[in-house]
Design a protein around this motif. Structure first.
Motif, PDB file in Angstrom:
ATOM      1  N   GLY A 161      11.912 -15.235 -72.892  1.00  0.00           N
ATOM      2  CA  GLY A 161      10.616 -14.572 -72.938  1.00  0.00           C
ATOM      3  C   GLY A 161       9.607 -15.309 -73.795  1.00  0.00           C
ATOM      4  N   TYR A 162      10.031 -15.790 -74.975  1.00  0.00           N
ATOM      5  CA  TYR A 162       9.061 -16.415 -75.871  1.00  0.00           C
ATOM      6  C   TYR A 162       8.913 -17.901 -75.583  1.00  0.00           C
ATOM      7  CZ  TYR A 162       9.499 -12.039 -78.433  1.00  0.00           C
ATOM      8  OH  TYR A 162       9.507 -10.729 -78.768  1.00  0.00           O
ATOM      9  N   ALA A 163      10.051 -18.614 -75.583  1.00  0.00           N
ATOM     10  CA  ALA A 163       9.952 -20.059 -75.427  1.00  0.00           C
ATOM     11  C   ALA A 163       9.842 -20.474 -73.956  1.00  0.00           C
ATOM     12  CB  ALA A 163      11.144 -20.746 -76.071  1.00  0.00           C
ATOM     13  N   GLY A 164      10.119 -19.538 -73.020  1.00  0.00           N
ATOM     14  CA  GLY A 164       9.969 -19.848 -71.613  1.00  0.00           C
ATOM     15  C   GLY A 164      11.014 -20.799 -71.067  1.00  0.00           C
ATOM     16  N   LEU A 165      12.232 -20.775 -71.647  1.00  0.00           N
ATOM     17  CA  LEU A 165      13.313 -21.623 -71.133  1.00  0.00           C
ATOM     18  C   LEU A 165      14.332 -20.712 -70.462  1.00  0.00           C
ATOM     19  CD1 LEU A 165      13.797 -23.482 -74.500  1.00  0.00           C
ATOM     20  CD2 LEU A 165      12.607 -24.398 -72.522  1.00  0.00           C
ATOM     21  N   LEU A 190      24.926 -27.173 -77.282  1.00  0.00           N
ATOM     22  CA  LEU A 190      24.460 -27.166 -75.900  1.00  0.00           C
ATOM     23  C   LEU A 190      23.018 -27.651 -75.841  1.00  0.00           C
ATOM     24  CD1 LEU A 190      24.410 -26.304 -72.883  1.00  0.00           C
ATOM     25  CD2 LEU A 190      23.647 -24.093 -73.655  1.00  0.00           C
ATOM     26  N   GLY A 191      22.208 -27.126 -76.774  1.00  0.00           N
ATOM     27  CA  GLY A 191      20.780 -27.396 -76.722  1.00  0.00           C
ATOM     28  C   GLY A 191      20.442 -28.857 -76.926  1.00  0.00           C
ATOM     29  N   PHE A 192      21.136 -29.492 -77.861  1.00  0.00           N
ATOM     30  CA  PHE A 192      20.743 -30.834 -78.244  1.00  0.00           C
ATOM     31  C   PHE A 192      20.651 -31.808 -77.067  1.00  0.00           C
ATOM     32  CE2 PHE A 192      20.810 -34.711 -80.812  1.00  0.00           C
ATOM     33  CZ  PHE A 192      19.749 -34.379 -81.628  1.00  0.00           C
ATOM     34  N   PRO A 193      21.702 -31.927 -76.261  1.00  0.00           N
ATOM     35  CA  PRO A 193      21.574 -32.886 -75.163  1.00  0.00           C
ATOM     36  C   PRO A 193      20.692 -32.413 -74.014  1.00  0.00           C
ATOM     37  CG  PRO A 193      23.725 -31.852 -75.103  1.00  0.00           C
ATOM     38  CD  PRO A 193      23.053 -31.370 -76.340  1.00  0.00           C
ATOM     39  N   VAL A 194      20.581 -31.104 -73.779  1.00  0.00           N
ATOM     40  CA  VAL A 194      19.972 -30.680 -72.514  1.00  0.00           C
ATOM     41  C   VAL A 194      18.501 -30.312 -72.618  1.00  0.00           C
ATOM     42  CG1 VAL A 194      22.178 -29.810 -71.731  1.00  0.00           C
ATOM     43  CG2 VAL A 194      20.530 -28.216 -72.680  1.00  0.00           C
ATOM     44  N   LEU A 233       5.941 -19.235 -86.111  1.00  0.00           N
ATOM     45  CA  LEU A 233       7.000 -19.720 -85.223  1.00  0.00           C
ATOM     46  C   LEU A 233       6.871 -19.068 -83.846  1.00  0.00           C
ATOM     47  CD1 LEU A 233       9.558 -21.420 -85.169  1.00  0.00           C
ATOM     48  CD2 LEU A 233      10.829 -19.410 -85.874  1.00  0.00           C
ATOM     49  N   GLY A 234       6.664 -17.746 -83.853  1.00  0.00           N
ATOM     50  CA  GLY A 234       6.512 -17.019 -82.587  1.00  0.00           C
ATOM     51  C   GLY A 234       5.329 -17.548 -81.794  1.00  0.00           C
ATOM     52  N   LYS A 235       4.245 -17.844 -82.520  1.00  0.00           N
ATOM     53  CA  LYS A 235       3.053 -18.356 -81.822  1.00  0.00           C
ATOM     54  C   LYS A 235       3.346 -19.722 -81.216  1.00  0.00           C
ATOM     55  CE  LYS A 235      -0.215 -15.648 -84.406  1.00  0.00           C
ATOM     56  NZ  LYS A 235      -0.200 -15.372 -85.834  1.00  0.00           N
ATOM     57  N   ALA A 236       4.104 -20.533 -81.972  1.00  0.00           N
ATOM     58  CA  ALA A 236       4.452 -21.860 -81.452  1.00  0.00           C
ATOM     59  C   ALA A 236       5.310 -21.721 -80.192  1.00  0.00           C
ATOM     60  CB  ALA A 236       5.185 -22.657 -82.516  1.00  0.00           C
ATOM     61  N   TRP A 237       6.261 -20.763 -80.193  1.00  0.00           N
ATOM     62  CA  TRP A 237       7.096 -20.562 -79.004  1.00  0.00           C
ATOM     63  C   TRP A 237       6.248 -20.185 -77.800  1.00  0.00           C
ATOM     64  CZ3 TRP A 237      11.232 -17.491 -82.121  1.00  0.00           C
ATOM     65  CH2 TRP A 237      12.244 -18.372 -82.532  1.00  0.00           C
ATOM     66  N   THR A 283      11.254 -30.281 -79.537  1.00  0.00           N
ATOM     67  CA  THR A 283      12.717 -30.200 -79.497  1.00  0.00           C
ATOM     68  C   THR A 283      13.234 -29.282 -80.603  1.00  0.00           C
ATOM     69  OG1 THR A 283      12.652 -32.473 -78.757  1.00  0.00           O
ATOM     70  CG2 THR A 283      14.789 -31.594 -79.349  1.00  0.00           C
ATOM     71  N   THR A 284      12.684 -29.425 -81.812  1.00  0.00           N
ATOM     72  CA  THR A 284      13.105 -28.557 -82.907  1.00  0.00           C
ATOM     73  C   THR A 284      12.828 -27.089 -82.564  1.00  0.00           C
ATOM     74  OG1 THR A 284      12.303 -30.327 -84.280  1.00  0.00           O
ATOM     75  CG2 THR A 284      13.021 -28.347 -85.401  1.00  0.00           C
ATOM     76  N   LEU A 285      11.644 -26.865 -82.007  1.00  0.00           N
ATOM     77  CA  LEU A 285      11.266 -25.496 -81.638  1.00  0.00           C
ATOM     78  C   LEU A 285      12.266 -24.899 -80.660  1.00  0.00           C
ATOM     79  CD1 LEU A 285       7.466 -25.173 -80.865  1.00  0.00           C
ATOM     80  CD2 LEU A 285       8.827 -23.914 -82.512  1.00  0.00           C
ATOM     81  N   LYS A 286      12.575 -25.687 -79.624  1.00  0.00           N
ATOM     82  CA  LYS A 286      13.501 -25.190 -78.603  1.00  0.00           C
ATOM     83  C   LYS A 286      14.880 -24.968 -79.206  1.00  0.00           C
ATOM     84  CE  LYS A 286      11.355 -27.538 -74.675  1.00  0.00           C
ATOM     85  NZ  LYS A 286      11.584 -28.600 -73.689  1.00  0.00           N
TER      86      LYS A 286
END
Lengths: 331, 316
Positions: free
Chosen positions: A55-59, A107-111, A189-193, A211-214
């Motif tokens: 919902g926030y980061a859109g991933l 999981l997140g780091f490579p993908v 942080l929420g605004k950045a997402w 990348t850090t945000l995600k």
């Protein structure tokens, strides 16, 4: 004027009191209903956690249930006869959350350089890999039979055995998670997402490390999933790979969409609807799933933006309460 | 060893052809609508059921020549499942076009539940025997044993793929489809009826899925309402592997996934000295997918979308 303010304040108090009374009445319901409410609360926690990513980061994360599995198996391995380790519940709760977060980062780091549907399919694959691995690592997880006879949990000397005990625990945790996520949503942080969801190139252009945000979104949501899994393990006192199928991941995504993406109130509504609906449909016997599917499609087609309007969110409710209380003339 | 290898190769090609046919449905729908059609696996499942229904209906009416009955039933199941696909797009996906990409995806998920439980309610949840369309006799091919069914699947699937390629590249309707996949707005400005192209895709995709279902059911001699879920997921993996949106990519991805799975299953236990058994077959397929995407983020034959030219900046 003064009169109407008093009436409105009383009305507000009445609504708040009604909520409190309803929540306090739950433990007095028959055990079956308490279990349903417990299950709603678990899904609220999971969906609020996943909502950070979707919902926030859109991933789109279609393998969320893997983190839940990590938490549940953390409890199963650290509080059972499997390896004869018996750690206290609260310790495992933190271990489970940490293990979830680590899995999330791994999981997140490579993908995370993948976009959209490619990310979705990779998270899906990851969820399936975890499930198949649990299914086959017989020495560690006892394979498809699962691990039974997990320890009865207790928290600070209080027993956690009946659905009512778990109701209180889950209620506190759900409120904490919703509050924490709401706080985060309003922070920078929420605004950045949100910016990330709208246009990641612009976010990068503003000098923010996407990348850090995600990764942060992934880790936090995975930690919430892990903690939820620990409680699930302690509640069922039995874990098996069957509880962590792809369909479960989809159910959590479904809760978010049905309720309203990126909206905590919506997520709560979605969890209530999607947990209660199959229970209500018990009368329909073999037609249950068919009706469930038809209702699902109808709801999505009629209200594509979710059941709860994006305007009606936690912030809106809090603002409403605050203005009515502090400066009623403005409302 | 060589004949064992050949036998596995034929098996890989047959199962890969089936994956490829289903993957085509995913990729074409994705091409025009940017939608992961989670209901697609159910069209695959519907294929053999519709076939059996029509076929036994024809037999009940007296029947023509046996081969003719089969042929009619096969064509009828393509058309019926295809029309069902068109209807589902019209009522469950089209109203959601303006609402981002999550809503239609979830609607597709709901449709998948509806279709699967509808079949379960009407014919029961238990697996049903599926009669062979062609009698299964072994053929000796270069030392490896191949059955007529495997051979038939391979030939039929390749014919369908060649037909689709000719259709998409050579006909006016095919141009519509390709144009709509390229850019919705531009093609409608150029007078292409985009909605018709979408309907066409939703006819061909499910139809091909139904064909794959009939092949799969005659290969294993069995059909059941849940057969679409796992195979659908794998075919979707194949579509991603080849590069989603690309038609040759889906075919390549299908064959590749078939090969990875078959040879992984056959040789993994030997290569790992029995430590990693056949139960890790699916892990293997997914792990290869993740690896490929890490190095080629758009799949093998997908368009390499650079950061700047990403069509959809909003992922979801």
């Amino acid at each position: 004027m003064g009169n109407s303010v008093i009436v409105r304040r009383l009305g507000l108090l009445a609504v708040l009191a009604l909520c409190v009374v309803l929540l306090a009445l739950v433990p007095h319901l028959p055990s079956y209903y308490v279990r349903v409410v417990d299950s709603i609360l678990i899904y609220i926690i999971l969906a609020v956690g996943l909502n950070l990513v979707v919902g926030y980061a859109g991933l789109l994360d279609l393998g969320f249930i893997a983190f839940y599995a990590v938490g549940a198996y953390a409890y199963a391995l650290l509080a059972s006869g499997q390896f004869d380790i018996h750690l206290p519940f609260i310790v495992i709760l933190f271990i489970g959350a940490a293990a979830g977060a680590i899995a999330g980062v791994l999981l997140g780091f490579p993908v995370l350089k993948l976009r959209g549907d490619y990310l979705a399919i990779v998270t899906l694959s990851f969820g399936e890999i975890i499930r198949i691995a649990i299914n086959n690592a017989d020495d560690l997880t006892n394979g498809p039979q699962g691990i039974a006879g997990l320890d009865r949990a207790s928290l600070f000397g209080l027993p956690l055995t009946t659905p009512v005990h778990f109701y209180w625990l889950l209620l506190v945790l759900a409120i904490t998670v919703c509050g924490g996520v709401y706080y985060m949503e309003r922070s920078i942080l929420g605004k950045a997402w949100r910016a990330l969801r709208e246009d990641q190139d612009v976010v990068r252009g503003l000098g923010i490390n996407t990348t850090t945000l995600k990764l942060l979104a992934f880790a936090l949501s995975a930690a919430i999933g892990g903690a939820g899994g620990v409680i699930f393990g302690a509640f069922q006192r039995f874990v098996s790979p069957e509880s962590f199928t792809f369909q479960e991941s989809l159910l959590v995504v479904l809760i978010i969409i049905i309720g309203g993406v990126g909206n905590i109130v919506g997520v709560i509504a979605g969890a209530v609807v999607l947990v209660v609906l199959p229970e209500v449909l018990h009368f329909a016997a073999q037609y249950r799933l068919l009706i469930y599917g038809v209702v699902l499609v109808t709801v999505i087609v009629l209200r594509p933006g979710g059941l709860v309007s994006p305007r009606f969110n936690l912030g809106f409710i809090i603002r409403k309460v605050r203005t009515l209380w502090l400066s009623p003339s403005k409302t | 060893m060589l004949d064992y290898f050949l036998q596995q190769l034929i098996f890989a090609l047959a199962i890969g052809a089936i994956y490829g046919l289903i993957a085509l449905g995913y990729t074409m729908v994705y091409g025009v609508m940017r939608l992961i059609n989670f209901a697609h696996g159910e069209f695959f499942m519907l294929g053999p059921y519709v076939y059996t229904f029509i076929f036994s209906g024809l037999i009940g009416l007296g029947g023509l020549a046996p081969m003719l009955d089969s042929a009619i039933a096969i064509i009828a199941s393509f058309v019926i499942v295809g029309l069902l696909g068109v209807a589902i797009e019209r009522f469950a996906y089209r109203p959601l076009r303006a609402y981002g990409r999550l809503a239609p995806m979830l609607s597709a998920l709901g449709m998948s539940i509806v279709l699967q439980s509808a079949v379960r309610v009407t014919v029961g949840p238990q697996p049903v025997h599926f009669p062979a369309i062609v009698p299964s006799t072994p053929i000796d091919a270069l030392g490896g044993m191949v059955t007529t069914v495997q051979f038939g699947i391979l030939v039929a699937a390749v014919l369908l793929m060649v037909g689709l390629t000719l259709f998409v590249n050579g006909t006016r309707l095919g141009i519509w489809i390709r144009a709509a996949s390229e850019s919705w707005t531009t093609s409608s400005l150029l007078g292409i009826r985009v909605n018709r192209a979408v309907s066409l895709v939703f006819f061909i995709g499910p139809g091909l899925g139904a064909m794959a279902g009939i092949m799969y059911a005659s290969y294993y001699g069995i059909m059941q309402p849940t057969m679409g879920s796992v195979i659908g997921l794998k075919a979707f993996t194949a579509a991603i592997l080849g590069g989603i949106g690309s038609i040759p990519g889906a075919m390549l991805g299908g064959f590749l996934l078939g090969a990875i799975e078959t040879f992984g299953t056959a040789f993994l236990p030997i290569l790992s000295f029995g430590y990693i058994g056949t139960e890790y077959r699916d892990v293997f397929a997914f792990a290869v997918l993740i690896l490929v995407l890490l190095f080629k983020p758009a799949g093998l034959l997908g368009e390499t979308v650079s950061e700047e030219t990403t069509v959809a900046k909003k992922d979801y």
